[in-house]
Design an enzyme around this catalytic site. Structure first.
Site, PDB file in Angstrom:
ATOM      1  N   LYS A  13       2.726  17.579 -24.021  1.00 17.42           N
ATOM      2  CA  LYS A  13       1.546  17.319 -23.177  1.00 17.42           C
ATOM      3  C   LYS A  13       0.261  17.451 -24.006  1.00 17.42           C
ATOM      4  O   LYS A  13      -0.588  16.569 -23.989  1.00 17.42           O
ATOM      5  CB  LYS A  13       1.492  18.299 -21.990  1.00 17.42           C
ATOM      6  CG  LYS A  13       2.704  18.247 -21.075  1.00 17.42           C
ATOM      7  CD  LYS A  13       2.571  19.204 -19.890  1.00 17.42           C
ATOM      8  CE  LYS A  13       2.478  20.677 -20.257  1.00 17.42           C
ATOM      9  NZ  LYS A  13       3.724  21.219 -20.883  1.00 17.42           N
ATOM     10  N   ARG A  86       0.698  22.893 -11.415  1.00 14.35           N
ATOM     11  CA  ARG A  86       2.047  23.363 -11.745  1.00 14.35           C
ATOM     12  C   ARG A  86       2.776  23.928 -10.546  1.00 14.35           C
ATOM     13  O   ARG A  86       3.913  24.390 -10.674  1.00 14.35           O
ATOM     14  CB  ARG A  86       1.935  24.484 -12.768  1.00 14.35           C
ATOM     15  CG  ARG A  86       2.279  24.020 -14.133  1.00 14.35           C
ATOM     16  CD  ARG A  86       2.293  25.223 -15.003  1.00 14.35           C
ATOM     17  NE  ARG A  86       1.415  24.944 -16.078  1.00 14.35           N
ATOM     18  CZ  ARG A  86       1.722  25.159 -17.350  1.00 14.35           C
ATOM     19  NH1 ARG A  86       2.827  25.747 -17.666  1.00 14.35           N
ATOM     20  NH2 ARG A  86       0.895  24.823 -18.271  1.00 14.35           N
ATOM     21  N   ARG A 124       6.633  25.781 -33.282  1.00 16.33           N
ATOM     22  CA  ARG A 124       5.230  25.344 -33.156  1.00 16.33           C
ATOM     23  C   ARG A 124       4.260  26.312 -33.841  1.00 16.33           C
ATOM     24  O   ARG A 124       4.415  27.523 -33.794  1.00 16.33           O
ATOM     25  CB  ARG A 124       4.865  25.228 -31.682  1.00 16.33           C
ATOM     26  CG  ARG A 124       3.379  24.915 -31.463  1.00 16.33           C
ATOM     27  CD  ARG A 124       3.089  24.478 -30.080  1.00 16.33           C
ATOM     28  NE  ARG A 124       3.467  25.479 -29.092  1.00 16.33           N
ATOM     29  CZ  ARG A 124       3.344  25.301 -27.793  1.00 16.33           C
ATOM     30  NH1 ARG A 124       2.891  24.160 -27.317  1.00 16.33           N
ATOM     31  NH2 ARG A 124       3.695  26.250 -26.965  1.00 16.33           N
ATOM     32  N   ARG A 157       2.241  31.101 -31.071  1.00 15.60           N
ATOM     33  CA  ARG A 157       1.899  31.628 -29.755  1.00 15.60           C
ATOM     34  C   ARG A 157       2.893  32.710 -29.355  1.00 15.60           C
ATOM     35  O   ARG A 157       4.083  32.562 -29.567  1.00 15.60           O
ATOM     36  CB  ARG A 157       1.916  30.490 -28.720  1.00 15.60           C
ATOM     37  CG  ARG A 157       0.532  29.978 -28.377  1.00 15.60           C
ATOM     38  CD  ARG A 157       0.556  28.702 -27.594  1.00 15.60           C
ATOM     39  NE  ARG A 157       1.262  28.788 -26.323  1.00 15.60           N
ATOM     40  CZ  ARG A 157       1.337  27.783 -25.451  1.00 15.60           C
ATOM     41  NH1 ARG A 157       0.747  26.639 -25.716  1.00 15.60           N
ATOM     42  NH2 ARG A 157       1.997  27.929 -24.322  1.00 15.60           N
ATOM     43  N   ARG A 168       9.970  30.534 -19.458  1.00 19.42           N
ATOM     44  CA  ARG A 168       9.044  29.442 -19.132  1.00 19.42           C
ATOM     45  C   ARG A 168       9.801  28.212 -18.627  1.00 19.42           C
ATOM     46  O   ARG A 168       9.351  27.536 -17.718  1.00 19.42           O
ATOM     47  CB  ARG A 168       8.205  29.087 -20.362  1.00 19.42           C
ATOM     48  CG  ARG A 168       7.115  30.123 -20.634  1.00 19.42           C
ATOM     49  CD  ARG A 168       6.615  30.038 -22.059  1.00 19.42           C
ATOM     50  NE  ARG A 168       5.932  28.796 -22.339  1.00 19.42           N
ATOM     51  CZ  ARG A 168       5.770  28.295 -23.562  1.00 19.42           C
ATOM     52  NH1 ARG A 168       6.259  28.934 -24.607  1.00 19.42           N
ATOM     53  NH2 ARG A 168       5.125  27.163 -23.733  1.00 19.42           N
TER      54      ARG A 168
HETATM   55  P1  AP5 Z   1       2.910  20.457 -27.449  1.00 16.88           P
HETATM   56  O1  AP5 Z   1       2.147  19.167 -27.448  1.00 16.88           O
HETATM   57  O2  AP5 Z   1       2.198  21.672 -27.873  1.00 16.88           O
HETATM   58  O3  AP5 Z   1       3.663  20.661 -26.051  1.00 16.88           O
HETATM   59  P2  AP5 Z   1       3.103  21.056 -24.608  1.00 16.88           P
HETATM   60  O4  AP5 Z   1       3.786  20.191 -23.617  1.00 16.88           O
HETATM   61  O5  AP5 Z   1       1.612  21.076 -24.608  1.00 16.88           O
HETATM   62  O6  AP5 Z   1       3.730  22.499 -24.486  1.00 16.88           O
HETATM   63  P3  AP5 Z   1       3.076  23.876 -24.026  1.00 16.88           P
HETATM   64  O7  AP5 Z   1       3.944  24.963 -24.541  1.00 16.88           O
HETATM   65  O8  AP5 Z   1       1.621  23.926 -24.371  1.00 16.88           O
HETATM   66  O9  AP5 Z   1       3.232  23.778 -22.500  1.00 16.88           O
HETATM   67  P4  AP5 Z   1       3.196  24.950 -21.526  1.00 16.88           P
HETATM   68  O10 AP5 Z   1       3.077  24.167 -20.305  1.00 16.88           O
HETATM   69  O11 AP5 Z   1       4.300  25.892 -21.549  1.00 16.88           O
HETATM   70  O12 AP5 Z   1       1.967  25.867 -22.036  1.00 16.88           O
HETATM   71  P5  AP5 Z   1       0.470  26.039 -21.516  1.00 16.88           P
HETATM   72  O13 AP5 Z   1      -0.371  26.396 -22.646  1.00 16.88           O
HETATM   73  O14 AP5 Z   1       0.084  24.888 -20.683  1.00 16.88           O
HETATM   74  O15 AP5 Z   1       4.188  20.227 -28.403  1.00 16.88           O
HETATM   75  C1  AP5 Z   1       5.101  21.289 -28.639  1.00 16.88           C
HETATM   76  C2  AP5 Z   1       5.589  21.246 -30.114  1.00 16.88           C
HETATM   77  O16 AP5 Z   1       6.361  20.062 -30.313  1.00 16.88           O
HETATM   78  C3  AP5 Z   1       4.476  21.206 -31.165  1.00 16.88           C
HETATM   79  O17 AP5 Z   1       4.861  21.937 -32.272  1.00 16.88           O
HETATM   80  C4  AP5 Z   1       4.356  19.716 -31.519  1.00 16.88           C
HETATM   81  O18 AP5 Z   1       3.908  19.537 -32.835  1.00 16.88           O
HETATM   82  C5  AP5 Z   1       5.803  19.260 -31.356  1.00 16.88           C
HETATM   83  N1  AP5 Z   1       5.913  17.869 -30.896  1.00 16.88           N
HETATM   84  C6  AP5 Z   1       5.134  17.213 -29.986  1.00 16.88           C
HETATM   85  N2  AP5 Z   1       5.569  15.959 -29.806  1.00 16.88           N
HETATM   86  C7  AP5 Z   1       6.663  15.820 -30.610  1.00 16.88           C
HETATM   87  C8  AP5 Z   1       7.559  14.737 -30.864  1.00 16.88           C
HETATM   88  N3  AP5 Z   1       7.429  13.562 -30.251  1.00 16.88           N
HETATM   89  N4  AP5 Z   1       8.572  14.947 -31.737  1.00 16.88           N
HETATM   90  C9  AP5 Z   1       8.732  16.142 -32.372  1.00 16.88           C
HETATM   91  N5  AP5 Z   1       7.902  17.202 -32.181  1.00 16.88           N
HETATM   92  C10 AP5 Z   1       6.888  17.027 -31.308  1.00 16.88           C
HETATM   93  O19 AP5 Z   1       0.629  27.298 -20.552  1.00 16.88           O
HETATM   94  C11 AP5 Z   1       0.897  28.580 -21.067  1.00 16.88           C
HETATM   95  C12 AP5 Z   1       0.948  29.615 -19.960  1.00 16.88           C
HETATM   96  O20 AP5 Z   1      -0.319  29.658 -19.281  1.00 16.88           O
HETATM   97  C13 AP5 Z   1       1.964  29.360 -18.831  1.00 16.88           C
HETATM   98  O21 AP5 Z   1       3.245  29.816 -19.176  1.00 16.88           O
HETATM   99  C14 AP5 Z   1       1.330  30.145 -17.691  1.00 16.88           C
HETATM  100  O22 AP5 Z   1       1.553  31.525 -17.832  1.00 16.88           O
HETATM  101  C15 AP5 Z   1      -0.155  29.874 -17.894  1.00 16.88           C
HETATM  102  N6  AP5 Z   1      -0.590  28.665 -17.173  1.00 16.88           N
HETATM  103  C16 AP5 Z   1      -1.067  27.509 -17.714  1.00 16.88           C
HETATM  104  N7  AP5 Z   1      -1.334  26.609 -16.770  1.00 16.88           N
HETATM  105  C17 AP5 Z   1      -1.027  27.187 -15.581  1.00 16.88           C
HETATM  106  C18 AP5 Z   1      -1.074  26.753 -14.231  1.00 16.88           C
HETATM  107  N8  AP5 Z   1      -1.483  25.517 -13.905  1.00 16.88           N
HETATM  108  N9  AP5 Z   1      -0.671  27.622 -13.268  1.00 16.88           N
HETATM  109  C19 AP5 Z   1      -0.262  28.878 -13.577  1.00 16.88           C
HETATM  110  N10 AP5 Z   1      -0.180  29.353 -14.832  1.00 16.88           N
HETATM  111  C20 AP5 Z   1      -0.566  28.513 -15.831  1.00 16.88           C
HETATM  112 MG    MG Z   2       0.129  22.579 -24.419  1.00 16.00          MG
END
Ligand code: AP5
Ligand code: MG
Ligand code: ZN
Length: 210
Positions: A13, A86, A124, A157, A168
């Site tokens: 994402k 979410r 990552r 992270r 997660r």
């Molecule tokens: P990346 O692009 O970083 O993936 P992502 O989908 O952004 O994954 P996240 O871990 O950020 O999602 P998340 O939803 O768990 O975390 P968030 O910060 O939103 O890619 C991942 C890796 O893969 C990277 O190393 C990249 O280089 C690699 N990659 C990408 N594309 C690739 C490809 N095509 N091929 C190979 N490799 C590739 O949330 C964190 C925490 O915050 C949650 O757990 C929760 O506690 C809280 N939170 C956030 N939003 C909410 C909400 N709306 N409600 C409640 N709690 C929330």
């Molecule tokens: Mg992200």
């Protein structure tokens, strides 16, 4: 255009949102980045969010909705939301906020297999300076431990530990995946395969948005 990005942790994402935002000239926000920014600044919200994030669970709706809606209010004409909504409650709050404006145009769901998600998350690396994202093997920085964009230090992270990743993913399938059905019903869902080279996924997303 107003777009929400759905997909499990590690689906790409953030990676795709950053490309899309630059190419379309549309502001984007990741709710996770907003929480991490609060943590970095040591705010009360940051301290609260940390207790949920390190366990891999969701921050309560009330706090999350208030924080993201503040950002949405400031960018109401066009935006890209990464990681919000979410929960059903968050999706309804967003629809309500959009009620007297034109609503969300597209909910884009990125699909990736569980095994690949774990590989991506546990490898990552993130820049402390500009939040750019790398991967130890699939997109390593040219200088080890340093960001190619700004020279900042790279870190892992806390919630990318194997235990937190398992939690997660469980939380995703329980609370967030049902939103795919929610947006399918309203007719704005588009789905793309999130496996393969980053450029190919980018092209698939562009096709899905047209
Ligand atoms: P990346 O692009 O970083 O993936 P992502 O989908 O952004 O994954 P996240 O871990 O950020 O999602 P998340 O939803 O768990 O975390 P968030 O910060 O939103 O890619 C991942 C890796 O893969 C990277 O190393 C990249 O280089 C690699 N990659 C990408 N594309 C690739 C490809 N095509 N091929 C190979 N490799 C590739 O949330 C964190 C925490 O915050 C949650 O757990 C929760 O506690 C809280 N939170 C956030 N939003 C909410 C909400 N709306 N409600 C409640 N709690 C929330
Ligand atoms: Mg992200
Ligand atoms: Zn950087």
């Amino acid at each position: 255009m107003k777009i929400v990005l759905l997909g499990p942790p590690g689906a790409g994402k953030g990676t795709q949102a950053s490309i899309l935002s630059e190419e379309m000239g549309v502001p984007r926000v990741s709710s996770g980045d907003l929480f991490r920014d609060h943590q970095g600044r040591g705010t009360e919200l940051g301290r609260l969010a940390k207790t949920y994030m390190e366990r891999g669970t969701l921050v309560p709706d009330e706090v999350t909705i208030r924080m993201v809606m503040e950002w949405v209010d400031a960018h109401e004409r066009a935006f890209l939301l990464d990681g919000f909504p979410r929960t059903r409650g968050q999706a309804e709050a967003l629809d309500e906020a959009m009620a007297d404006k034109s609503g969300i145009d597209v909910a884009l769901s990125i699909r990736v297999d569980r095994e690949e998600l774990v590989r991506r998350l546990t490898g990552r690396l993130i820049c402390r300076g500009c939040q750019a994202t790398y991967h130890r093997t699939s997109s390593p920085p040219s200088v080890e431990g340093r960001c190619g964009e700004c020279g900042g230090e790279l870190y892992q992270r806390q919630d990318d530990s194997p235990e937190a990743v398992v939690k997660r993913l469980e939380v995703y399938f329980e609370e967030t995946e049902p939103l795919i059905g929610y947006y399918r019903q309203t007719g704005i869902l588009r789905e793309v395969d999130g496996e393969g080279p980053i450029d190919e996924i980018k092209a698939a997303i562009a096709a899905a948005l047209n």
